[in-house]
Structures are given as C-alpha cells and as structure tokens.
Design a protein around this motif. Structure first.
Motif, PDB file in Angstrom:
ATOM      1  N   PHE A   3       0.848  -1.167   0.000  1.00  0.00           N
ATOM      2  CA  PHE A   3       0.000   0.000   0.000  1.00  0.00           C
ATOM      3  C   PHE A   3       0.893   1.228   0.000  1.00  0.00           C
ATOM      4  O   PHE A   3       1.828   1.316   0.783  1.00  0.00           O
ATOM      5  N   MET A 701       3.418   0.167   2.781  1.00  0.00           N
ATOM      6  CA  MET A 701       2.979  -0.474   4.001  1.00  0.00           C
ATOM      7  C   MET A 701       2.353  -1.805   3.594  1.00  0.00           C
ATOM      8  O   MET A 701       1.853  -1.946   2.494  1.00  0.00           O
ATOM      9  N   PHE A 702       2.415  -2.763   4.481  1.00  0.00           N
ATOM     10  CA  PHE A 702       1.928  -4.096   4.110  1.00  0.00           C
ATOM     11  C   PHE A 702       0.800  -4.528   5.021  1.00  0.00           C
ATOM     12  O   PHE A 702       0.805  -4.245   6.204  1.00  0.00           O
ATOM     13  N   LEU A 703      -0.130  -5.226   4.439  1.00  0.00           N
ATOM     14  CA  LEU A 703      -1.253  -5.738   5.232  1.00  0.00           C
ATOM     15  C   LEU A 703      -1.034  -7.213   5.501  1.00  0.00           C
ATOM     16  O   LEU A 703      -0.810  -7.974   4.571  1.00  0.00           O
TER      17      LEU A 703
ATOM     18  N   SER B  25      -1.805  -3.520  11.287  1.00  0.00           N
ATOM     19  CA  SER B  25      -2.543  -3.865  10.062  1.00  0.00           C
ATOM     20  C   SER B  25      -3.980  -3.402  10.161  1.00  0.00           C
ATOM     21  O   SER B  25      -4.553  -2.906   9.197  1.00  0.00           O
ATOM     22  N   LEU B  28      -4.186   0.233   9.635  1.00  0.00           N
ATOM     23  CA  LEU B  28      -3.937   0.555   8.230  1.00  0.00           C
ATOM     24  C   LEU B  28      -5.185   0.271   7.385  1.00  0.00           C
ATOM     25  O   LEU B  28      -5.632   1.123   6.603  1.00  0.00           O
ATOM     26  N   LEU B  29      -5.766  -0.898   7.610  1.00  0.00           N
ATOM     27  CA  LEU B  29      -6.965  -1.257   6.848  1.00  0.00           C
ATOM     28  C   LEU B  29      -8.079  -0.273   7.148  1.00  0.00           C
ATOM     29  O   LEU B  29      -8.772   0.214   6.242  1.00  0.00           O
ATOM     30  N   LEU B  74      -7.733 -10.011  10.111  1.00  0.00           N
ATOM     31  CA  LEU B  74      -8.317  -9.154   9.082  1.00  0.00           C
ATOM     32  C   LEU B  74      -9.093  -9.974   8.063  1.00  0.00           C
ATOM     33  O   LEU B  74     -10.045  -9.490   7.462  1.00  0.00           O
TER      34      LEU B  74
END
Lengths: 703, 572
Positions: A3, A701-703, B25, B28-29, B74
């Motif tokens: 991202f 950025m990583f999910l 995470s 961020l999401l 997630l």
C-alpha cells in the motif's frame, strides 16, 4: 498486499501524469514534429508522429501510465482524432490542479468546479458550431479559392494544389526529428547523452536544442523535456535544406510534375461541399484529402440511391504499397492486397475471366478447428496395418481439400485466417488463387456482392456457398507505371457492385507507411464524424479561445445568490475563482503551444501576449463568440500580428470535429480528476517480496 | 521424483489482538477504508504492479475483494463484509469501518471480553428496536407512488462513488434509467408470490454516459449479424417465434471429461459422428418449427449453416450469465443434452429485431410480457465503467430491498449520530435490573456504551476528508459539516446552514457541539427528537435493510474477533 500513499508530498500521481503528457507537446496543432522512438535493448527505432503511437511505444507500467494509455486508446478507438489535444490538456490541467492543491483548495471543490466549468464551456461553445450544409458557404467563400476543388472530373492537379497549400505545408513534409525517446530506459544519464549526440546531431548543427525524453519506467525519475517546442518552429524552415531530414523523393512539391490521377472513374459529382469540408478537416494533410475526395465521390454515388450522406468506414480498407512516391496513393474499388509472384502468375492466367469465389472465415489448415472446439485428450487411434510410404495423413487432407475446390470449380478463395503453405502451393499449381489474412469486412463485402456465403470448413461447401462474378487483376498505378517492387505485388480483386473501397497508400519510405496509414484513418474518421455530428467547429483555436474568455468571465462574475439557503462563504468563492483560473490556464497553455508549434509566435511568452490581446479584443467587442466567428470568417482566429505569410490565412480555414473535441476535453479532465482523487496505490498479488526487498520499500505499508 | 519434507508444527499465536503487527494492520486497513468513504472519499488504485489493468475504486467489495491479506484477524473481517455485500450490495464500507471502530474502542477498555460482548449485544438490540419503531427519528418511509424519495435514494448511491466520473446531467440521466429499469423488473400481474425480474447490464465502453439506455427484453451481442438486411424469422401458426435454448456445448467435440482412453480404429472419425448427431438435432429443430436457436456455448459451423439454410436463426456463445434471464424471457427450459429433445422445453418470443449501439450490434429479444430488461451502460473509460456497473447494480439491488421493506435511513452520517445520541440518552436511564441481568456494573455498561457510540460517530466523521469540522446538535442528534477554511464566527448557526441529510436547518438554535471533541459528546436532555421530514429537502438516503444488516454484521464480527484467544496456523 502493498500500500502506498500517493499523496505523501505533492501529489505524485499528478506529477507523473504531467511528466508523461509533456512528451507529446509537439504533436499539438497541424505542424507535428516527428519523433524517433529508440529501444535501448534492441536498438530498433520507430518513426512516430502522433500521441497515440507515442503512448503505445512508451513503457507504461505505472498505474497512472496505464490509466493515461487507457484514456488515449479509448479516444483513438472512438474518434481517431483529438488524442494530441487530450494528452496535452492532461498535462496542462494536472499542473494547474497541483497549483490549486498548493493553495489549499479542497479536493471536492476542485472536482466540482472544474467539472461544472467544463460543462458550462461545452454549452457555451455550441454557438460556434457550423452546420455541415453551411460549411460550403462558410468555407468556400474565400477570396482565393483552391482551384483543385472546382475540378469536376476529380483530376486534381498538383500545381493547383500547390498554390493553396505550399505555404501552409512547408513544414509538414520535413521529418523534423527533434526528440529522441529511448524506451526501456535504464535511466543512465550517459546513455542519454550518447543518443543526443548520435541521433540528433544534424539538428544540433542548426543550433537547436533537442530534448531527450526518457521512457518513464520508474516513477522516481519523471520524464524531462527540454526546450523542444521552441526549437520546432525555427528549425523547420532551416531544415528544408537538410540532407538528412528533407528527403526529396517524398516531398510532393520538389520532384513530381506529373498529374495526379487516381483510379477515379466513378461518378463526377459536385463535391465542393464535401471537398471543402475534407480540406478544412485535414489540417494540411493533402495526400489524404485526395483519397477522401475519391472515397466521397464513390460513396456519394451510392448514397444517392440509399439516401444516407455518411461516409461508411466499414467499407474501406487500406493497403500500403512501399517503393512508390506518395503521389501515387489512390482509391480503388474492390480489394487491393499484396500477393506473392506465384499468386501473381495465377492472376495473369485468369485474364478477364469471371471467377467463382469462396469465402472461408477460419484458417485453412488441417489442424484448425472452430473456436470453442476442444480436442478430446483421451482418444487413441489404432492402426491395423502400416500405411504405405508417402501416403501421410497430411497429403490425404491436401488432396481431399483441393478436390473439393476443383469439384465446385472455385478459382478464388479469400481466407480470414492463415493458409497452410502446402495447400497454397497445391492451389497455385491448380490455378486457384488463395489469399489469407483477409479482414472480416472484406469477406462481408464480397459476400454481398457475389452471393458467396462464408464457410468455416471446406467440407461444408455446397453450391449456394460459392459466389460468382469476381475478378482479379494486378494493380497498376494511374499512369500505368508497372509496380514491380520485388517480393510482393499489389493485386486488385473485385466484383460487380462491390461496395468495398481500398485506399492504396504508396510510400517511398517504409518508415513512413505507418504514419501515412494513421493520417488517412484520422482524416477519414474526422469526415465521418463531421457528417455524423452534422456540424463542425471552427478550428485553429477558435473554440479554445471562446472557452478561455468564457471561463474568465465566469471567474470574475460574483457568486449568484441562487441558493438562498446556502451560506455565502468568501473562502469558497475564492476557491472557485482559483479553480476556474486553473481550468482556463489549460486552454491558455494549449493556445500558446499551438501558436508556437505553428510558428505564428516565436516564444510562449509572445504567444501568451497574442492570446491576451485577442481575449481583450473579444471582451471589448461585447460578444466574444461573435468576435471569434467574425475573425474565423476573415481567415483565422489567432493570426499573429506580424503575419509572416501574408495571404496564407485567407486561403485556408480549418475545422474540427465537435464531439471528438469536447469528448477529448472531458476525457482529459476526467483522467486528471480521477488521479487527483486517488490517495493510495495498492499493489496486489505476488509482488510483495519483490517490493519488500526493493529500495522503495519504505514507501510501502503491508497488510 | 517428489521430495519429502518434514512437516512443520502449526504456529500458535495467543491473544492476537494484543500483537503490534495485528493492530498496525488493523489501523492501516481501517485508514484505507475510512479514506474511501462517502461521496468525497478518495480512490485507491489497485493493480498488480506489473502493467496489469488498473482499478480505481472506492467501493468496498472491489477493494476488499482485490486485497490479499495475510493477517487471519483481518481475513475474518473482510470475509464478513464481503458476505454482507453479496447479500445487500450496499453499506460495505459502513460495515467495515464500524467493525474496525468497535474493535479499536472495545479493545482498549479494561473490561472482560465476555462482558463487553454481553453489553454490546444489548446495545445492538436497543438500536435495532429503535430503528424498527415508528418513533425512530432517522428513518423515512418510502412512498412508491411518487418518485421523489426513490430518486433521492438512487441518486445517493450513484453519487457515493466518485470514480464513476459523473456530472450532474449524467447523474440525472442514470437515475432515471435505473428507476426505469427497476420498474421494468416489477411484474404487472401479481400472482400469489411475486418474483422481481432482473436488469441485465450490457457493456458499451468508451461512449458518453448519456448514451446509456434501457430496453425491455434482452439484448444479445451478435457480431456476425449483417445490418441492413431485414430479419427473416420463422414463426409458428400462432404468430410467435419458437425458441430452443441449449446449455450444452454444440461445438461437436466429444465432451467426455471422464478418465480413461477411447480406442478408435483408423478411419473412424469421432468428429464426424458427433457432427452427425448435431445435424440430427438440427433436423428435429427444423421439424418442430423452431425459429431461433440459442446456445450458451459454441455451435458447430456446419450446424449453424444447416439451420440457416432452413430459415432458423442461430446465436451461440450467449454465456452463462445470460442463461437465467434468457430462460425467463423466453420461458424455455435449457436443454442440457443433445440426445433428447422434448417439445415441452421450447419457449417463445413475440418479436426479434436488431439494435445497434456504438459499433456493437445486438439481437433484441422481445417477449410478450417480461420482467427482464437490459441496461445498456456506457462510460468513457474502462475503469470508470467498471465502477459505474458496480454502482448501478447496487442501486437496482437497493430498490429491490426497499420494495420488500419500504423504509430508508437518513444519509450523510445523520443516522449514525442520531443513533449514538439515542444510545447515550437511553443508556443513562436504564433500570438497575438490566445491569443485573447482563452481569455487569453500571460503570462497565457506560464504558461499553460510550465505545459503541464513539464507533458510530467515527463512521460519520469518516465522511470528512478535507478538514471539514463535524458537529452534532443536541435536539435531533443530526450530523453537520462546517466547510474547511470557514471564517471565525461567534455562532455556529452562521457557519452551518443545513444538516448533512438536509432535513434540518439552522433556523432554530440547536446548541451544536463538536462531534468527539476534547470533551465527550453531550448527553441529550431527552430522547433525540423526530424532525418533520419534507421529502424535497432530503439530500441523501441510505438503504434501510443494508444498513441494519451492516450494523449487526459489524458488531457480531467485532465480537467474534474480540473473543479470539488463539490463532493456529498450519505452516505446511
């Protein structure tokens, strides 16, 4: 998934967009400079002269590049014109929007004001539209009327054309290569310098500055462009004497004296209206104008029966013949294509015999099966005894198929797909002409002219499928000059009552063939759309000038108290004015670059002053649209004060397509606004590890 | 040769929500989703980084469907939201943002997860009861006898996704088309159980949006059709066109996917025998007076030629997605075998004609009486078209949901702030027995209720992307936006003119305050009042069913995630 925030600094996406768009600046206007696209890996180069070819040649892996490509392709697919304006406005408006962002104008305000502003302009410029039936009056009323278009026989003489065109076209025939664009660039500065010296030195000798535009593969190094545009106007005149860039053979004024004569034996209708329209839409491309006039003559003859006044694009194909001067380009009824010498012998044998024709809409090979046919994987064939030598399965097929053709007495086979080489040889031996890779529209045209019905397999053949009354001959130029150009020969296949026309484009230089073909289609589509729209815009910047004056009036106009419930907000009013100015700046840059590219102004500064001057005059006149139309009638809107070529403008009036132009604006603005409203790039799929290890990984950025 | 590798032991993660990686995470999401929310939401460019096609979107199912997420926590969240979207098509971002909000707000509370879940379920039931009650101040009833509310509902959906790149005229045009298409799908003669029809979207990319159109019946793209020639279709005695609809491939390949091999003697052609069978079918069709043969898959060219010679039209490659609409339009039973043709499986059509849009040619199937229609959807670019298609399908679905339950919720964040103020008011006045039943203290209840309301308010605040201040009022509990860059003023009423949904204006003093400012939101003196709704004032409406489901899904998913104590990952 990775991202990336694209809004981190000054909107990266808009910067990319403006960098990509700046590569096409010199394609604006009728005087386009050619460009070489050089592949750094293979060292192959391509000569291009349009925004769509430029974008095709660039390595556009970035998201924004993809979107730009998609936009340009969509415009090209629909209109085949307006792509250069689109590309330019994308660049100009992205720059303008970035400036709005720097002044803290909120994004929704930019989006709504710009989109409404464009809408308002599109409505405003409707008053400039000239109906097609007025075009003749409007365009052909010039003091010096090009004699060529009075010619009733359709025989257009070069000399006459020359009078009206040479002043305008002095530049178009010069391959003023002023930008070298290496693709697959690894962004080595050293390499670029080499290219600079290596390819552009002839220009450098004339004191110009060539700009090197790198393919924008990586986003970190946006494309850079030097002062290429300013160079364009001054180089061109000098370059007429350049050995490198002014090839005598292809300059139509320099060498040929012979009459131009197409294969125009068709109806000699009064084409002045369409002819003038074609000239006005051609923006100075005369080879295509001639072809278009022939096409119009043929199709008009037919249209009188059917009652439609449109140019039917589906019934036109092109065929490029290399090795002949461009002046031999012409329109031939029927289908002209290149054939091998063996096929040519077959054609010679036919003489004037009417041929029985077969249309095949698949491949003509043993292995071919129609789309959607899956070969069963689990079938094993059992041979009970070995077959005798030489009688392979392939030969059986070959003889069966040629027997089929013989039994139906077929002489001519047009195949949509590929033809098996052995089968082709066998057919030639039995004097059957087989031509592969024929377009669908050609098959359709022959189908309706000869009554043939296309089949997929020869085994389907029945007597009703075979058509009658086709003929084939070797194609000759108008003056009967033999066309023997080595490997392939042009041949003409036709049938009684066929509606198909082939534009035979002759080119002395192989590298120009593509350009000629593009030019031809562009003009054909312009004429088609002009007839479809039923109206045209005055060209030469008239419409853009009105937009500019309209937007400036809007920006100065105080907020209308339309919605009483809404609170007056001085900040929002200020935003609105900033955004409208930004929208206007796109058109202003457009006009300035147009003036520079056409050598009407020598610098963008001078051009800017000229545009301002016209704006003031338009405003002082009270009705800007009336002023602009009047100027257009007098010969052109943005005539420079110095009038470098007196008399030129009175000869020529340029027109543009209505829908193509407004759609190009809209598409350009939509793209800019789409990118503006994007705040993040999300890379999906398996590239995660690649990005993790790359130097830009800290941007992600990583999910 | 295969290589053997020792099995890896599964990976245990205890208390996943306390891990940094998970919370990073998650935030961020949540950031990605919040920034995409609403008509001013920002778009995301989704692509594979290797020159693949780019999808610019702010639509939840496109966003979440494309993401490849490695965190199991997630994945639970996205799966719930996608499931909600598959049932309701709308309110996906609302659900996802609310769920993230619940998780973030409840996690930080020093209350046992079990208690949090109990209390939050109680709060949810309060909300749902309120939404279902007549006195609810954030819902309006949809009057199907007039267009105003329907137009507002459809317009809200069309304008909620900026990547469609529509201007005002285009929004108006599409709104009327979507409504027209919906009306076509409502059966004229209602029997015992009425079934709504379907609107099939026909893509025409690269054209202006205003070129879009709606036609009753079905359009099938037929590139081979020759224009200019009149359509000669065979009709039966009762002047209808008899239709045979095949779902089986008629391409003449022996479709035997079973294992094993077939041994064939040299000189025997399987292809020829297959083709003979097909031609037999063709003969029967001709005998049965069929006028049009439609095939989902490919037809053998020889069969097509045979049918054509006998005056039967043949159209193949209709595709799976058209089969159900085709079945309903023609009333025929799809034929799944070429070995048996029963005369009862044929359908019929009133008429057939050719339509051309852009450069595409279509065969227009016109039935006697239909609930199937075709929406020819145009947009300039591929990217914008894709988004527009999703949005139009959402709008059709929302209209269908609204027919079942003729209610809509006020949009623009007003429903969320209204619910939050309702819960704040209600939770302060609960009898002590409630806490006893739930097994919690009043303080615990207040803490969870506060987190619940904050989560709802977060959704409303997510509508602001450009520094607008978000206010709420103490009378109606609606949501108000102050544009950024507004001058300083002594009174809020000088800065706000209308609430976000358009129902309330600034004529009375509503004691505005910041939504989630430094001080916690004020508790209303009484229950938030029900404003008098004038339909003409309405700016945005949301789908009632989708939002109610979204609220429930968000809370249940959040509770599920809060309750996770271990993640066990198989590493093989």
């Amino acid at each position: 998934m990775a991202f990336r925030d694209v809004n981190a600094r000054r909107h990266i996406g808009l910067q990319q967009l403006s960098a990509l768009a700046s590569t096409g600046r010199t394609f604006l206007g009728p005087m386009k400079s050619h460009k070489f696209i050089v592949d750094e890996i293979t060292n192959q180069s391509t000569l291009i002269c349009s925004a769509v070819r430029l974008i095709e040649s660039l390595d556009l892996t970035s998201a924004v590049g993809q979107l730009l490509n998609e936009t340009i392709q969509a415009q090209n697919k629909e209109f085949k014109t307006g792509m250069s304006s689109l590309l330019f406005l994308v660049g100009a408006w992205s720059n303008a929007v970035v400036e709005c962002l720097q002044q803290n104008v909120p994004v929704p305000a930019i989006v709504s004001v710009m989109s409404e502003g464009l809408n308002s302009c599109c409505e405003r410029v409707q008053c400039l539209q000239i109906p097609i039936h007025d075009v003749k009056k409007e365009l052909c009323s010039s003091r010096v009327r090009p004699k060529a278009f009075e010619s009733k026989t359709g025989q257009v003489e070069r000399h006459d054309l020359k009078n009206s065109w040479n002043l305008l076209c002095f530049q178009t025939d010069i391959s003023a290569t002023e930008e070298v664009i290496p693709i697959n660039s690894c962004s080595h500065q050293g390499h670029d310098c080499n290219f600079n010296k290596f390819l552009v030195s002839p220009l450098a000798g004339f004191g110009s500055v060539a700009s090197v535009v790198k393919a924008v593969g990586d986003k970190s190094s946006p494309a850079l462009s030097g002062s290429g545009v300013t160079a364009a106007s001054c180089i061109a005149q000098k370059l007429t004497h350049s050995r490198h860039f002014s090839t005598l053979g292809k300059s139509p004024f320099a060498s040929q004296q012979g009459n131009f004569q197409g294969h125009l034996s068709g109806p000699a209708a009064d084409l002045c209206g369409l002819g003038c329209l074609a000239v006005a839409l051609s923006h100075g491309n005369q080879t295509s104008v001639k072809l278009l006039q022939s096409i119009a003559a043929y199709q008009q003859g037919r249209a009188e029966c059917s009652g439609s006044s449109q140019v039917n694009i589906a019934e036109i194909v092109t065929c490029c013949v290399l090795g002949l001067p461009e002046s031999y380009s012409c329109v031939s009824p029927g289908f002209v294509t290149l054939v091998s010498p063996e096929q040519a012998t077959v054609i010679k044998h036919f003489a004037d015999k009417p041929l029985r024709i077969l249309l095949v809409d698949g491949d003509l090979t043993e292995e071919y099966r129609h789309l959607g046919f899956n070969r069963p994987p689990n079938v094993r064939t059992i041979l009970e005894r070995p077959t005798p030598q030489g009688g392979g399965a392939g030969d059986v097929w070959l003889s069966r198929m040629s027997d089929v053709l013989m039994s139906f007495e077929v002489n001519l086979v047009l195949v949509k797909g590929n033809v098996c080489k052995n089968f082709m040889e066998r057919c030639i031996a039995s004097r059957i002409l087989v031509i592969g890779c024929v377009a669908r529209s050609v098959l359709c045209a022959f189908g309706s002219a000869t009554g043939a019905q296309a089949v997929t397999y020869l085994s389907q053949l029945s007597t009703v499928c075979v058509g009658n009354g086709a003929w084939a001959e070797l194609w000759h130029t108008g003056d009967g000059r033999a066309v023997d150009l080595g490997e392939l020969l042009p041949a003409r296949i036709s049938a009684g009552g066929i509606t198909l026309l082939t534009a035979v484009l002759t080119a002395a230089l192989p590298s120009k063939a593509q350009l000629l073909e593009d030019h031809f289609w562009t003009l054909l589509y312009r004429l088609h759309h002009a007839l479809k729209d039923g109206k045209v815009f005055p060209g030469g910047g008239a419409v853009e000038l009105l937009c500019l004056s309209h937007i400036q009036a809007l920006a100065e106009q105080p907020e209308r108290p339309g919605n009483a419930k809404e609170l007056p907000s001085p900040w929002l009013a200020e935003c609105k004015s900033i955004v409208l100015q930004a929208l206007a700046s796109g058109w202003k840059r457009y006009l300035c670059v147009l003036l520079c590219n056409t050598a009407t102004a020598s610098s963008e500064l001078e051009a800017g002053a000229a545009v301002d001057h016209h704006l003031q005059k338009a405003a002082a006149c009270g009705s800007p649209s009336a002023y602009i139309l009047e100027e257009f009638r007098r010969g052109g809107v943005l005539r420079g004060g110095s009038e470098p070529f007196p008399g030129r403008v009175t000869d020529l009036k340029v027109c543009d397509n209505v829908e193509a132009k407004t759609e190009a604006w809209r598409r350009a603005l939509d793209l800019v606004l789409l990118v503006l409203q994007t705040d993040a790039e999300i890379i999906t799929g398996p590239r995660r590890n690649q990005i993790l290890n790359s130097p830009v990984s800290n941007e992600f950025m990583f999910l | 040769m295969s290589r053997l590798e020792a099995k890896k032991p599964p990976l245990f993660t205890s208390k996943p929500l306390t891990r940094d990686a998970v919370s990073q995470s998650l935030s961020l999401l949540s950031g990605v989703l919040k920034s995409s929310y609403g008509p001013a939401g920002r778009l995301k460019q989704l692509h594979n980084g290797a020159g693949g096609c780019v999808c610019a979107t702010s639509q939840s199912s496109a966003l979440l469907g494309h993401l490849s997420i490695s965190q199991p926590v997630l994945r639970v969240l996205t799966a719930s939201v996608l499931n909600h979207m598959s049932r309701f098509s709308d309110c996906g971002l609302f659900t996802a943002i609310l769920c993230c909000g619940f998780i973030e707000n409840f996690r930080s509370l020093n209350v046992a997860p079990f208690t949090v879940i109990q209390i939050s379920k109680h709060l949810l039931s309060l909300c749902m009861n309120h939404l279902k009650s007549e006195a609810c101040g954030c819902r309006v009833s949809v009057d199907f006898s007039s267009l105003e509310t329907l137009v507002c509902l459809v317009r809200s959906i069309l304008t909620s996704k900026p990547a469609c790149m529509l201007n005002k005229t285009e929004v108006d045009h599409l709104t009327s088309l979507v409504l027209k298409a919906f009306i076509f799908t409502v059966p004229c003669h209602i029997e015992t159980n009425a079934v709504l029809g379907k609107c099939v979207v026909i893509p025409v990319k690269g054209r202006r949006v205003v070129d879009s159109a709606v036609l009753p019946g079905l359009l099938i793209e037929t590139p081979e059709i020759q224009l200019g020639k009149p359509l000669a279709v065979k009709r039966t005695g009762s002047n209808v066109i008899k239709i045979a609809l095949f779902s089986v491939s008629m391409s003449g390949d022996s479709s035997n996917p079973e294992e094993g091999t077939i041994a064939v003697h040299h000189g025997v052609s399987l292809e020829a025998s297959e083709l003979n069978q097909l031609l037999n079918v063709g003969q029967q069709l001709v005998k049965h007076e069929v006028g049009l043969v439609l095939c989902q898959k490919v037809m053998h060219p020889s069969l097509k030629q045979y049918l054509k010679e006998n005056g039967v039209m043949a159209v193949d490659r209709a595709g799976l997605s058209l089969m159900e609409p085709l079945r309903r339009v023609t009333g025929s039973q799809p034929i799944a075998s070429i070995h048996s043709l029963s005369p009862g499986c044929y359908g019929s059509l009133k008429d057939l004609c050719i339509e051309s849009f852009a450069s595409k040619h279509f065969l227009h199937l016109i039935p006697e009486d239909t609930v199937i229609c075709s929406l020819i959807l145009c947009n300039r670019s591929e990217t914008a078209w894709d988004e527009l298609k999703r949005v139009c399908e959402t709008a059709e679905h929302v209209l269908q949901l609204t027919v079942k339950e003729p209610l809509a919720l006020l949009g623009g964040g007003c429903t969320e702030t209204h619910l939050a103020s309702y819960i704040r008011h209600k939770s302060s006045s609960l009898p002590a027995s409630t806490f006893k039943d739930l097994g919690c203290s009043q303080t615990q209840y207040q803490l969870v209720a506060d987190g619940f309301c904050r989560s709802l308010e977060t959704v409303a605040r997510s509508l602001s992307h450009d520094g607008e201040e978000v206010l709420t009022d103490v009378v109606y509990g609606h949501c108000w936006f102050v544009p950024s860059g507004s001058p300083c003023a002594s009174r809020w009423s000088d800065l706000v003119s209308k609430c976000s949904c358009g129902v309330n204006d600034n004529t009375e003093d509503l004691s505005w305050s910041f939504l989630q400012g430094q001080s916690s939101s004020p508790i209303l003196q009484g229950c938030p009042k029900e404003p008098s709704v004038k339909v003409a004032d309405l700016r945005t409406l949301d789908c009632f069913a989708a939002k109610c489901s979204g609220l429930q899904v968000a809370l249940e998913t959040a509770n599920l995630i809060l309750d996770l104590s271990y993640i066990i990952e198989d590493q093989n």
